[in-house]
Scaffold this active site. Structure first.
Site, short mmCIF file in Angstrom:
data_model
loop_
_atom_site.label_atom_id
_atom_site.label_comp_id
_atom_site.label_asym_id
_atom_site.label_seq_id
_atom_site.Cartn_x
_atom_site.Cartn_y
_atom_site.Cartn_z
N VAL A 117 37.31 34.42 38.95
CA VAL A 117 37.33 34.99 37.60
C VAL A 117 36.30 36.11 37.49
CG1 VAL A 117 38.10 32.83 36.58
CG2 VAL A 117 35.65 33.32 36.68
N ALA A 163 42.20 38.28 46.55
CA ALA A 163 41.47 38.11 45.28
C ALA A 163 39.98 37.96 45.52
CB ALA A 163 42.02 36.90 44.53
N LEU A 166 38.44 41.36 46.21
CA LEU A 166 38.29 42.17 45.00
C LEU A 166 37.23 41.62 44.07
CD1 LEU A 166 42.03 43.03 44.32
CD2 LEU A 166 40.22 44.60 45.03
N LYS A 167 37.08 40.29 44.02
CA LYS A 167 36.02 39.70 43.19
C LYS A 167 34.65 40.12 43.70
CE LYS A 167 33.54 36.79 40.73
NZ LYS A 167 33.14 37.09 39.35
N VAL A 168 34.44 40.08 45.00
CA VAL A 168 33.17 40.49 45.57
C VAL A 168 32.92 41.97 45.29
CG1 VAL A 168 31.97 40.87 47.77
CG2 VAL A 168 33.10 38.68 47.33
#
Length: 322
Positions: A117, A163, A166-168
């Site tokens: 998230v 995902a 991209l979160k990192v």
């Protein structure tokens, strides 16, 4: 769908609360019994261990502080994974680790999703947070109704692991903005600018960022509390740096950000609140970066809304809809 949730910390506790608020049949597990008891008081059931949770639930969500913790939980759950079971990894973790653990789930007959998230703990609390989901499209369609109960904007990022990458990346950008905001606020104070005016100038300008309208507020209040600590920043920026190194990208800013937080941890401790990275400059200049009228913590004042899938601009799905 019966759902299990492992990890009731700052983020997990809020996400599981959204599930309960939306009537999901939820069973929880955490090392902290007080957190489990609080969830049970809101309507959840409690499990004794991760294996039991996977055995009795259709889908199990993990939201844990480190890749090592996720691995340990997976080893417990793996014997109970079979066709029809779904594992959703909502921890911030390494792309390669999400792929490795997910491959184990898939080999056992289950489905795997990495779905971290983004948007801050205050939005996790209200169900208005954004969720990235990496998995095959068929699995995404299965779990989209569940994700909509926890978040507002749901983005299918591609295959398993995408995902997490991209979160990192987004956490790295937020950290760069935090450090830049700290430098801007201290420089404004040193130059004699009113900090309330400075805050508004940044907010309405091309210099604005999500980090500014959230973290700058608790910096100026003095609480510095966004429920995120320096050790977690170091982990996330380190994961981003590792991705760049694996792909032979010669970064310049990222190594400097790593050094800044290494220094912050050495000075103030690894569990110091991350916005207090500004203390390095406050200590160096003798200035106090405070201003009246700002809140001690961020609260999401938007009403909870039903989640929806975000379709990337220019994608074939947008063209098909047209």
């Amino acid at each position: 769908m019966k759902v299990g949730f492992i990890g009731l910390g700052n983020v997990g506790g809020k996400l599981s609360g959204s599930l309960l608020r939306n009537g999901i049949d939820l069973t929880v597990l955490d090392l902290n019994r007080d957190l489990v008891d609080a969830a049970v008081a809101k309507g959840a059931s409690a499990a004794e261990n991760a294996a039991e949770l996977m055995r009795n639930c259709d889908a199990v969500i993990t939201c844990l502080p480190s890749p090592a913790a996720s691995d340990a939980v997976m080893q417990e759950m793996l014997p109970e994974i079979k066709e029809g079971k779904i594992w959703l990894e909502m921890s911030t973790t390494d792309q390669a680790e999400a792929e490795r653990l997910g491959a184990m789930v898939i080999a056992a007959g289950g489905a795997a999703v990495d779905c971290p998230v983004s948007g801050g703990c205050h939005r996790a609390d209200t169900g208005n947070i954004s969720i990235f989901a990496g998995c095959d499209r068929a699995t995404f369609d299965r779990i989209l109704p569940l994700l909509k109960t926890m978040g507002r904007r749901i983005l299918h990022t591609g295959e398993l692991g995408s995902a997490s990458m991209l979160k990192v990346l987004t956490n790295y950008l937020a950290t760069v903005h935090l450090v830049a905001n700290a430098e801007a606020l201290v420089t404004a104070k040193a130059a004699g600018m009113d900090l309330n005016t400075t805050y508004e100038a940044i907010k309405i300008s091309s210099g604005n960022s999500f980090s500014h309208v959230t973290e700058s507020q608790v910096i100026l209040n003095g609480s510095r509390d966004i429920s995120f600590t320096m050790d977690l920043v170091k982990k996330d920026v380190g994961l981003f740096q590792s991705i760049a190194e694996r792909n032979d990208v010669p970064l310049e800013i990222s190594p400097l950000i790593c050094q800044i937080f290494d220094d912050g941890i050495e000075r103030y401790g690894d569990r110091e609140l991350s916005p207090n990275i500004i203390r390095r400059l406050e200590d160096a200049t003798g200035l106090s970066i405070l201003a009246p009228g700002f809140p001690p913590e961020m609260l999401d004042d938007e009403p909870e809304e039903a989640g929806y899938e975000v379709i990337p601009q220019g994608s074939s799905r947008v063209q098909a809809a047209e």
